[in-house]
Write a protein that holds these residues in place. Structure first.
Motif, PDB file in Angstrom:
ATOM      1  N   ASP A  81      46.403 -58.077  52.558  1.00 32.92           N
ATOM      2  CA  ASP A  81      45.012 -58.193  52.155  1.00 32.92           C
ATOM      3  C   ASP A  81      44.303 -58.970  53.248  1.00 32.92           C
ATOM      4  N   PRO A 123      27.999 -59.504  41.898  1.00 29.89           N
ATOM      5  CA  PRO A 123      28.904 -58.490  42.448  1.00 29.89           C
ATOM      6  C   PRO A 123      30.368 -58.738  42.107  1.00 29.89           C
ATOM      7  N   GLU A 156      31.911 -49.885  47.444  1.00 27.03           N
ATOM      8  CA  GLU A 156      32.226 -50.601  46.204  1.00 27.03           C
ATOM      9  C   GLU A 156      31.536 -49.934  45.022  1.00 27.03           C
ATOM     10  N   TYR A 170      38.828 -48.005  50.839  1.00 27.95           N
ATOM     11  CA  TYR A 170      38.263 -49.352  50.687  1.00 27.95           C
ATOM     12  C   TYR A 170      39.155 -50.402  51.339  1.00 27.95           C
ATOM     13  N   LYS A 182      39.846 -55.651  42.637  1.00 25.21           N
ATOM     14  CA  LYS A 182      38.776 -56.641  42.510  1.00 25.21           C
ATOM     15  C   LYS A 182      37.539 -55.996  41.900  1.00 25.21           C
ATOM     16  N   GLN A 206      37.423 -52.347  54.293  1.00 20.40           N
ATOM     17  CA  GLN A 206      36.934 -53.680  53.933  1.00 20.40           C
ATOM     18  C   GLN A 206      38.039 -54.691  53.704  1.00 20.40           C
ATOM     19  N   ARG A 221      40.088 -55.143  51.331  1.00 22.20           N
ATOM     20  CA  ARG A 221      40.017 -55.733  50.005  1.00 22.20           C
ATOM     21  C   ARG A 221      40.558 -54.709  49.038  1.00 22.20           C
ATOM     22  N   MET A 256      35.488 -60.851  52.980  1.00 29.02           N
ATOM     23  CA  MET A 256      36.124 -60.557  51.694  1.00 29.02           C
ATOM     24  C   MET A 256      36.966 -61.747  51.222  1.00 29.02           C
ATOM     25  N   ILE A 273      34.751 -58.705  58.812  1.00 30.61           N
ATOM     26  CA  ILE A 273      34.477 -58.169  57.468  1.00 30.61           C
ATOM     27  C   ILE A 273      35.608 -58.571  56.527  1.00 30.61           C
ATOM     28  N   SER A 294      24.351 -56.873  47.523  1.00 30.96           N
ATOM     29  CA  SER A 294      25.429 -57.273  48.420  1.00 30.96           C
ATOM     30  C   SER A 294      26.682 -56.426  48.231  1.00 30.96           C
ATOM     31  N   SER A 295      26.727 -55.567  47.222  1.00 32.91           N
ATOM     32  CA  SER A 295      27.865 -54.656  47.113  1.00 32.91           C
ATOM     33  C   SER A 295      27.705 -53.536  48.128  1.00 32.91           C
ATOM     34  N   ARG A 342      34.652 -64.412  49.949  1.00 34.37           N
ATOM     35  CA  ARG A 342      34.143 -64.000  48.647  1.00 34.37           C
ATOM     36  C   ARG A 342      35.160 -64.299  47.539  1.00 34.37           C
ATOM     37  N   HIS A 376      26.261 -60.387  53.964  1.00 31.29           N
ATOM     38  CA  HIS A 376      25.691 -59.042  53.838  1.00 31.29           C
ATOM     39  C   HIS A 376      24.732 -58.753  54.995  1.00 31.29           C
TER      40      HIS A 376
END
Ligand code: FE2
Ligand code: FE2
Ligand code: FE2
Ligand code: FE2
Ligand code: FE2
Lengths: 404, 196
Positions: free
Chosen positions: B10, A30, A97, A144, A154, A148, A150, B27, B23, A92-93, B30, B124
């Motif tokens: 971020d 991902p 995304e 997004y 990315k 999330q 993020r 990120m 969540i 997992s995306s 990750r 996840h």
């Protein structure tokens, strides 16, 4: 290089069936895979789904048992290809995304096709459409970051800029203004037919994806944004499918579908950076070659014509995923104000457009505006990836109002 | 190139409920994995240390604050949480192994890749099987104040995975990672009792 699919043989049809073990492919990473690898996966999934849907529709109007059997046999193989291709996407995306990758496909695939398309009217149709998906990318990227935490960078890396396009609120047109003029099957270049089929397939899959994943979100702004953009993707399907000549016979269409699959698998095999994925493109190319031969046989038998009459003498230039930043900026500068009237393009908000706008908006701002407002209020500004300087249109620069 | 971004927000700064906050941390985790993978030498050791600390804070907060809510508030919550806990245990074991060999070892990349796969799957599963039901079943007013508790715990959590003077009495077979998780748990508990 000359590669002529009509002269190449592939894997015999009766050797193409795959078992569970062969269908169980390992997904791409991902976070570490090339964004354009994901774009190629998403594109080929759309192509395979179109192959399936087309074959089903053909079967429904086909009285000949023998032909129905042949279609069913090949369709079964196509659906296995679809499973292998789409299952390369990592679980997992999040759907959002994947959505951002879908819009990256719409932007860089359509821009490339627009650049290569020989017919000026068809070029105009792609240029018109690409500025809308370009804007969708920007809206989803802002969603997004809100949902999330993020950044879309990315996902798309710096290959595609994320800045406003033609604002989504202006995509809601009267349905009859989404119907374009078809190419002429006897005069159009073979590559023009492949382009139209490719973009149509991608947009159709985008529409289906949004109308299925949209309601899986709980956040009201996410649900509403998916709903709004899925409505626009429906317009895009109408726009692109009307480019195909309705006078093409079913046999001719079948041959075009299979040829296009050969063309795209060959193209992606040539440029794929991921070894495992490249092996799949190669395998599928070798399967498609025999689908194509079977389709050509059907056309010779039932249409009484030689498929070579309608197909390119050799494979066109490989279709390529690559940045189209300068090209898109030029379109932003010159075509952002366009809308459609009948089958043509105009720059004034004509009466039918205005009426439709009023009816759909009902006096409220659309989700595509509100997502930017909400992002502004949480983060103090909107989210963008500007690699080539400020927006070419001053009214769409950061800090100017989201409603443009 | 200018990536326009909201004043470095971020991750988690703008989160307004605990699910959004966690969540956001997923990120960050990750992206930290990518940072560790792509760096070498001192940069890698630094990034790895930050990763271990974030994992300790994050997993502990989930263990102490989220799982109990899921157990009582979500249908089938007990079994769901048990599944998550066994994933967390597995990840913690990998983390211990990883720390044993150290960021400079040639075994490190492979072990890190395994840990990453396990942590991303775990994250996840939490998002899909815990968080979405938590939001549905538990009142927003109950989820909202948890953010400040997680933040407070994060601020107090030990910075280094190496045991300090305070744990000199701890069993010497307990490695630094385990000790960091233990100390973080104490901090989170302390923060829970003062913030409740
Ligand atoms: Fe296919
Ligand atoms: Fe779009
Ligand atoms: Fe579209
Ligand atoms: Fe095919
Ligand atoms: Fe987690």
């Amino acid at each position: 290089m000359t590669f002529n699919p009509l002269e190449q043989r592939g894997i015999p049809l009766d050797k193409q069936l795959r078992s569970w073990r062969e269908l169980d492919v390992e997904p791409v990473d991902p976070d570490h895979s090339d964004p354009y690898t994901k774009c190629r996966i998403i594109t080929m999934n759309g192509i395979e789904i179109e192959a399936l849907l087309f074959s089903h529709n053909f079967a429904r109007i086909c009285p000949d048992m023998e032909v129905k059997h042949k279609l069913a046999e090949i369709r079964y193989l196509e659906q296995q290809q679809q499973k292998v291709v789409n299952w390369l996407l990592p679980g997992s995306s999040s759907p959002l995304e994947t959505t951002i990758s879908y819009e990256q496909v719409a932007v860089d695939l359509t821009a490339w096709v627009a650049r290569m398309e020989p017919d000026p009217y068809l070029t105009q149709c792609y240029e018109f459409g690409v500025l809308e998906d370009f804007d969708h990318l920007y809206r989803y990227a802002n969603l997004y970051e809100m949902l999330q935490h993020r950044k879309a960078e990315k996902i798309v890396d710096q290959l595609t800029e994320v800045i406003p396009g033609r604002p989504t609120r202006y995509h809601h047109r009267n349905p009859i203004d989404n119907v374009r003029k078809p190419y002429d099957r006897s005069a159009a270049a073979p590559i023009s037919k492949l382009h139209a089929l490719t973009i149509l397939s991608a947009e159709q899959q985008t529409m289906n994806f949004y109308l299925n994943v949209g309601p899986q979100y709980m956040e009201p702004i996410a649900r509403q944004l998916y709903q709004e953009i899925a409505m626009v993707e429906e317009e895009h399907v109408t726009h692109y499918e009307s480019l195909l000549d309705p006078g093409e016979t079913w046999w001719e269409r079948l041959v075009n579908h299979e040829y296009n699959e050969c063309y795209l698998y060959y193209s992606f095999m040539e440029q794929e950076s991921d070894r495992k994925v490249k092996a799949i493109w190669e395998l599928h190319l070798n399967m498609e070659l025999e689908h194509l031969h079977a389709a050509c046989d059907l056309m010779r038998q039932h249409d009484g014509r030689d498929p070579a009459e309608v197909l390119a003498p050799e494979l066109p230039n490989v279709l390529t995923f690559e940045p189209n930043k300068a090209y898109l900026r030029e379109l932003l500068d010159t075509q952002i104000d366009l809308t459609t009237l009948g089958t043509g393009f105009v720059s004034e908000a004509h009466e039918r457009f205005q009426k439709m706008q009023d009816a759909v908006m009902g006096g409220e701002d659309p989700a595509s505006d509100r997502v930017i407002d909400e992002h502004n209020s949480v983060f103090g500004t909107d989210y963008r990836i500007e690699t080539e300087g400020p927006h070419p249109r001053p009214e769409l620069r950061q800090g100017a109002t989201s409603k443009a | 190139m200018t990536t326009t971004q909201a004043a470095e927000t971020d991750g988690v700064d703008a989160a307004h409920d605990v699910v959004e906050f966690l969540i956001g941390q997923h990120m960050q985790i990750r992206d930290l994995f990518t940072e560790v993978e792509k760096s070498t030498g001192k940069a890698r050791r630094d990034a790895f240390e930050r990763l271990v600390r974030l994992l300790a804070v994050h997993e502990t907060a989930e263990e102490q604050l989220i799982h109990p809510l899921v157990r009582t508030g979500v249908h089938g919550g007990g079994d769901i949480v048990d599944d998550r806990l066994s994933e967390e245990r597995e990840a913690k074991e990998m983390l211990v192994k990883l720390e044993d060999v150290g960021p400079d070892s040639n075994q490190f990349p492979l072990l890190l890749a395994k840990l990453r796969a396990s942590v991303l799957t775990h994250a996840h599963n939490e998002e899909a099987y815990e968080f979405r039901y938590l939001r549905r079943e538990v009142a927003a007013s109950e989820l909202q104040p948890l953010v400040s508790m997680v933040r407070a715990a994060e601020a107090m959590a030990p910075t280094h995975p190496h045991p300090g003077v305070e744990s000199a009495t701890a069993n010497t077979v307990v490695g630094p990672v385990v000790s960091l998780f233990d100390r973080t748990k104490d901090m989170v508990r302390a923060s829970m009792s003062t913030n409740r």
